[in-house]
Structure formats: structure tokens, C-alpha cells
Design an enzyme around this catalytic site. Structure first.
Site, PDB file in Angstrom:
ATOM      1  CG  ASP A  16      -2.075   0.948   1.106  1.00  0.00           C
ATOM      2  OD1 ASP A  16      -2.386   1.363  -0.027  1.00  0.00           O
ATOM      3  OD2 ASP A  16      -2.667   1.293   2.136  1.00  0.00           O
ATOM      4  CG  HIS A  33       0.400   1.978  -9.258  1.00  0.00           C
ATOM      5  ND1 HIS A  33       0.115   1.459  -8.018  1.00  0.00           N
ATOM      6  CD2 HIS A  33      -0.679   2.750  -9.607  1.00  0.00           C
ATOM      7  CE1 HIS A  33      -1.078   1.891  -7.622  1.00  0.00           C
ATOM      8  NE2 HIS A  33      -1.573   2.667  -8.569  1.00  0.00           N
ATOM      9  CG  LEU A 127      10.829 -16.486  -3.317  1.00  0.00           C
ATOM     10  CD1 LEU A 127      10.647 -16.565  -1.800  1.00  0.00           C
ATOM     11  CD2 LEU A 127      11.207 -15.065  -3.729  1.00  0.00           C
TER      12      LEU A 127
END
Length: 238
Positions: A16, A33, A127
């Protein structure tokens, strides 16, 4: 570096603050973004050294369609660009990528790129990166219960056999362990419909840092605090 022995195996992030970060600099929200996408790259690279095996990131929620058409279109373009630009590096780094969420509303082009990235990295295990795209916790549970109900109606599953373990098998995250730690950036203290079922016993960290400022150092510090917590899962220690 955190104590890997006591550190979280699965970290989930609510990323956020991208828009506010950009607006504070007099730039459009999409600028934030793009900066946030760079942070995803940095955090992914930091995970192995911190002992994090699973990273789940909240990229776009089922509620984010309410944003302006310009921002939504820009985000969808950013997702396509991210997949295209990062695919080979993720493959080389041993990262397995999977997506959760409802793909029905996504464009066929984006859905195809998601499928291709999942297939390309399917043998990796250094990962496990899970990207929540058009995802909402309530939506996920609703879709899961619908699939479960169809199995019961078809006679392949007995109602008496339905319990929380059964339902978990129908969730988007059926291939993941539950998150140990959920991090939300930007100072907001809410979970925003993210991994509602899976995070029942997760530890939470709500930090003031905006996502584009969430450097690997801040990530390591946040992960490190997890080792100081005692997880009792409803029990009482002796």
C-alpha cells in the site's frame, strides 16, 4: 540478516501507498505503481537470504476495479510489462511464480502471459512467489465453497467429510502453507480482504513506510521482529 531458524517461512505483503508516494512528489499515481514494481523486484531478491521460502503479494484486489479507468488500464499494462521484463530473471533466480484470484475478468492476453510464466518457472523452488491479481478473500472463499458444493452434489464428497481441511483444498492457495507474517505498508491498519482464511493465526506488522520506500533493509528489519514473537495458536505456554 534475520535469524532464519526463528524467521517466517511465508511472508505476505499488502503493498500500500504507491499512489500517495507519487502524489507527494507531484507525479501521477501510476508513477508510484512503477516505483512499487521496482520494490517487488528488490524484495524478491532479498527473500532467500532472510530464510523466506514463500512470498505472497497483493497486486490488485477485486475492489480495485472501482478506481479510475486510466489507473486500472495503466495497472494492467504494468502487470503485462512486469511479466514480460522479469520472466527470464525470475527463472534464472530459481523463483517459482503462481497467481491467485479470479482470472475471468482479466484480458485474455494477460491471462495467457500469466499461464506462460507459471509454466516457465514451474520447476523452480528457491522462492515461491505468489501474486494475488483480481483477488479478494471473500470472493476466494465464495468460489471455493461453490466448487466444494458441486463435489458434494455430484456424490464425490460426503457432507459429513467437509471440515476446514476439506475447504482449504478448494482455495486458490491450496498449494501454499499459511502465511506466518503479513506486512501492510503505508500506515493503514486493516487487512483489506486479503487472505482472510489463511491468515487466521498469522502475525501482523502494520508499518508507516510507503511501499515504494520499502527497501530490502526495511523488509529485513520487519522480518527480524517476527523472531521476537511467541506464537501460541490459542494455547498457553507452560
Amino acid at each position: 540478516m534475520s535469524d532464519q531458524k526463528n524467521g517466517p517461512r511465508h511472508v505476505a505483503c499488502i503493498m500500500d501507498g504507491n499512489g500517495r508516494w507519487a502524489q507527494a512528489r507531484g507525479r501521477p499515481r501510476l508513477f508510484g505503481h512503477h516505483a512499487g514494481a521496482q520494490r517487488v523486484r528488490d524484495v524478491v531478491k532479498a527473500c532467500p537470504d532472510l530464510g523466506v521460502e514463500y512470498l505472497t503479494i497483493f497486486a490488485f484486489s477485486t475492489e480495485n476495479w472501482k478506481r479510475t479507468q486510466t489507473e486500472v488500464a495503466g495497472l494492467m499494462k504494468l502487470f503485462r510489462r512486469y511479466i514480460q521484463s522479469e520472466a527470464r530473471e525470475l527463472l534464472a533466480a530459481g523463483v517459482r511464480v503462481r497467481f491467485i484470484g479470479d482470472r475471468v475478468r482479466l484480458s485474455p492476453k494477460l491471462s495467457k502471459m500469466m499461464d506462460e510464466l507459471e509454466l516457465l518457472t514451474s520447476r523452480n523452488d528457491k522462492l515461491h512467489l505468489t501474486i494475488a491479481l483480481n483477488y479478494g478473500g471473500r470472493d476466494e472463499i465464495g468460489r471455493a465453497t461453490k466448487r466444494l458444493a458441486k463435489e458434494v452434489a455430484a456424490g464425490r464428497l460426503s457432507p459429513d467429510d467437509v471440515d476446514e481441511t476439506t475447504l482449504a483444498r478448494f482455495l486458490d492457495t491450496c498449494f501454499l502453507p499459511d502465511p506466518d507474517l503479513v506486512i501492510r505498508t503505508s500506515g493503514e491498519a486493516r487487512i483489506s480482504n486479503f487472505l482472510l482464511w489463511q491468515s487466521a493465526y498469522a502475525e501482523y506488522e502494520f508499518i508507516d513506510t510507503l511501499w515504494p520506500d520499502f527497501t530490502p533493509a526495511v523488509f529485513a528489519e520487519t522480518v527480524g521482529r517476527y523472531g521476537n514473537r511467541e506464537r501460541r495458536f490459542g494455547a498457553v505456554t507452560a
